[in-house]
Design a protein around this motif. Structure first.
Motif, PDB file in Angstrom:
ATOM      1  N   VAL A  92       4.408   2.661   7.633  1.00  0.00           N
ATOM      2  CA  VAL A  92       2.997   2.867   7.293  1.00  0.00           C
ATOM      3  C   VAL A  92       2.306   3.666   8.397  1.00  0.00           C
ATOM      4  CG1 VAL A  92       0.787   1.706   6.910  1.00  0.00           C
ATOM      5  CG2 VAL A  92       2.867   0.862   5.780  1.00  0.00           C
ATOM      6  N   ARG A  93       2.543   3.311   9.642  1.00  0.00           N
ATOM      7  CA  ARG A  93       1.947   4.062  10.763  1.00  0.00           C
ATOM      8  C   ARG A  93       2.367   5.523  10.727  1.00  0.00           C
ATOM      9  NH1 ARG A  93       2.333  -0.766  14.651  1.00  0.00           N
ATOM     10  NH2 ARG A  93       0.130  -1.192  15.008  1.00  0.00           N
ATOM     11  N   ALA A  94       3.640   5.784  10.464  1.00  0.00           N
ATOM     12  CA  ALA A  94       4.159   7.158  10.427  1.00  0.00           C
ATOM     13  C   ALA A  94       3.492   7.981   9.336  1.00  0.00           C
ATOM     14  CB  ALA A  94       5.676   7.144  10.231  1.00  0.00           C
ATOM     15  N   GLN A  95       3.029   7.330   8.286  1.00  0.00           N
ATOM     16  CA  GLN A  95       2.336   8.009   7.197  1.00  0.00           C
ATOM     17  C   GLN A  95       0.837   8.106   7.438  1.00  0.00           C
ATOM     18  OE1 GLN A  95       4.668   6.159   3.531  1.00  0.00           O
ATOM     19  NE2 GLN A  95       3.007   7.505   2.929  1.00  0.00           N
ATOM     20  N   GLY A  96       0.368   7.620   8.572  1.00  0.00           N
ATOM     21  CA  GLY A  96      -1.056   7.634   8.849  1.00  0.00           C
ATOM     22  C   GLY A  96      -1.806   6.503   8.189  1.00  0.00           C
ATOM     23  N   GLY A  97      -1.077   5.483   7.742  1.00  0.00           N
ATOM     24  CA  GLY A  97      -1.719   4.336   7.106  1.00  0.00           C
ATOM     25  C   GLY A  97      -2.602   3.587   8.085  1.00  0.00           C
ATOM     26  N   GLN A  98      -3.670   3.018   7.565  1.00  0.00           N
ATOM     27  CA  GLN A  98      -4.629   2.307   8.408  1.00  0.00           C
ATOM     28  C   GLN A  98      -4.680   0.810   8.149  1.00  0.00           C
ATOM     29  OE1 GLN A  98      -8.411   4.262   8.018  1.00  0.00           O
ATOM     30  NE2 GLN A  98      -7.611   6.197   8.792  1.00  0.00           N
ATOM     31  N   ARG A  99      -4.130   0.377   7.012  1.00  0.00           N
ATOM     32  CA  ARG A  99      -4.219  -1.045   6.679  1.00  0.00           C
ATOM     33  C   ARG A  99      -3.030  -1.446   5.819  1.00  0.00           C
ATOM     34  NH1 ARG A  99      -7.164  -5.389   7.159  1.00  0.00           N
ATOM     35  NH2 ARG A  99      -7.719  -6.726   5.423  1.00  0.00           N
ATOM     36  N   ILE A 100      -2.548  -2.660   6.075  1.00  0.00           N
ATOM     37  CA  ILE A 100      -1.514  -3.273   5.253  1.00  0.00           C
ATOM     38  C   ILE A 100      -2.045  -4.632   4.806  1.00  0.00           C
ATOM     39  CG2 ILE A 100       0.843  -4.147   5.126  1.00  0.00           C
ATOM     40  CD1 ILE A 100       1.537  -2.314   7.495  1.00  0.00           C
ATOM     41  N   VAL A 101      -1.919  -4.919   3.531  1.00  0.00           N
ATOM     42  CA  VAL A 101      -2.311  -6.216   2.999  1.00  0.00           C
ATOM     43  C   VAL A 101      -1.105  -6.848   2.306  1.00  0.00           C
ATOM     44  CG1 VAL A 101      -4.750  -5.614   2.737  1.00  0.00           C
ATOM     45  CG2 VAL A 101      -3.168  -5.236   0.835  1.00  0.00           C
ATOM     46  N   LEU A 102      -1.199  -8.141   2.101  1.00  0.00           N
ATOM     47  CA  LEU A 102      -0.164  -8.857   1.361  1.00  0.00           C
ATOM     48  C   LEU A 102      -0.728 -10.180   0.897  1.00  0.00           C
ATOM     49  CD1 LEU A 102       0.908 -11.210   3.535  1.00  0.00           C
ATOM     50  CD2 LEU A 102       2.045  -9.229   4.509  1.00  0.00           C
ATOM     51  N   ASN A 103      -0.078 -10.764  -0.084  1.00  0.00           N
ATOM     52  CA  ASN A 103      -0.416 -12.110  -0.542  1.00  0.00           C
ATOM     53  C   ASN A 103       0.715 -13.010  -0.090  1.00  0.00           C
ATOM     54  OD1 ASN A 103      -2.839 -11.470  -1.933  1.00  0.00           O
ATOM     55  ND2 ASN A 103      -1.606 -10.544  -3.531  1.00  0.00           N
ATOM     56  N   ALA A 104       0.452 -13.793   0.936  1.00  0.00           N
ATOM     57  CA  ALA A 104       1.477 -14.625   1.550  1.00  0.00           C
ATOM     58  C   ALA A 104       1.504 -16.016   0.926  1.00  0.00           C
ATOM     59  CB  ALA A 104       1.212 -14.762   3.046  1.00  0.00           C
ATOM     60  N   ARG A 105       2.690 -16.506   0.723  1.00  0.00           N
ATOM     61  CA  ARG A 105       2.807 -17.932   0.415  1.00  0.00           C
ATOM     62  C   ARG A 105       2.259 -18.667   1.635  1.00  0.00           C
ATOM     63  NH1 ARG A 105       7.747 -19.201  -3.383  1.00  0.00           N
ATOM     64  NH2 ARG A 105       7.698 -17.302  -4.634  1.00  0.00           N
ATOM     65  N   THR A 106       1.529 -19.723   1.421  1.00  0.00           N
ATOM     66  CA  THR A 106       0.923 -20.417   2.566  1.00  0.00           C
ATOM     67  C   THR A 106       1.987 -20.890   3.550  1.00  0.00           C
ATOM     68  OG1 THR A 106       0.766 -22.449   1.264  1.00  0.00           O
ATOM     69  CG2 THR A 106      -1.213 -21.075   1.387  1.00  0.00           C
ATOM     70  N   SER A 107       3.176 -21.149   3.070  1.00  0.00           N
ATOM     71  CA  SER A 107       4.262 -21.577   3.957  1.00  0.00           C
ATOM     72  C   SER A 107       4.713 -20.462   4.898  1.00  0.00           C
ATOM     73  CB  SER A 107       5.457 -22.066   3.130  1.00  0.00           C
ATOM     74  OG  SER A 107       5.935 -21.026   2.286  1.00  0.00           O
TER      75      SER A 107
END
Length: 139
Positions: A92-107
């Protein structure tokens, strides 16, 4: 343990591992998700078998989502997930991305927090599993 080799893989390569780890009550084909064909998928193999994978979706300009991150039970706690997550963040950084999101299992929240992700939003339930949204700002 030597650093694992991470390879870009096809979406279909992820399906059986997704099923085994995330949705054991579904068929492998039911574990395909919308957008899989446009996403990038990364995996780690051991003895010719895929043992860890994640999928990286571009959801907006400079914004990405990690989805369907799975590591086979016999290979957890060995640094494979950390290697894949670190690889995805670097991509993502190499592509110039600024944010990563995800939906994490609480565990899995503590795992993501160790890698700089912060919780946002409320815990939600889907198919009896608790999730929370998390994000990593790369700016």
């Amino acid at each position: 343990m030597p650093l694992p080799t991470i390879e870009q893989i096809r979406p279909v390569d992820c399906l059986a591992l997704r099923r085994d780890v995330l949705w054991p009550d579904l068929t492998a084909q039911q574990c395909a998700v919308e957008g899989d064909e446009q996403a990038r998928h990364f995996g780690i193999h051991a003895d010719g078998q895929l043992v860890s994978c994640l999928s990286l979706f571009e959801i907006a300009a400079a914004s990405f989502q990690i989805r369907k991150f799975a590591t086979a039970s016999g290979f957890q706690q060995q640094g494979l997930g950390t290697a894949l997550l670190t690889h995805a963040i670097a991509q993502v950084r190499a592509q110039g991305g600024q944010r990563i999101v995800l939906n994490a299992r609480t565990s899995a929240c503590a795992f993501y927090a160790r890698h700089g992700f912060s919780r946002f939003g409320e815990v939600s339930q889907r198919d009896g599993v608790s999730f929370v949204s998390m994000g990593l700002d790369l700016r």
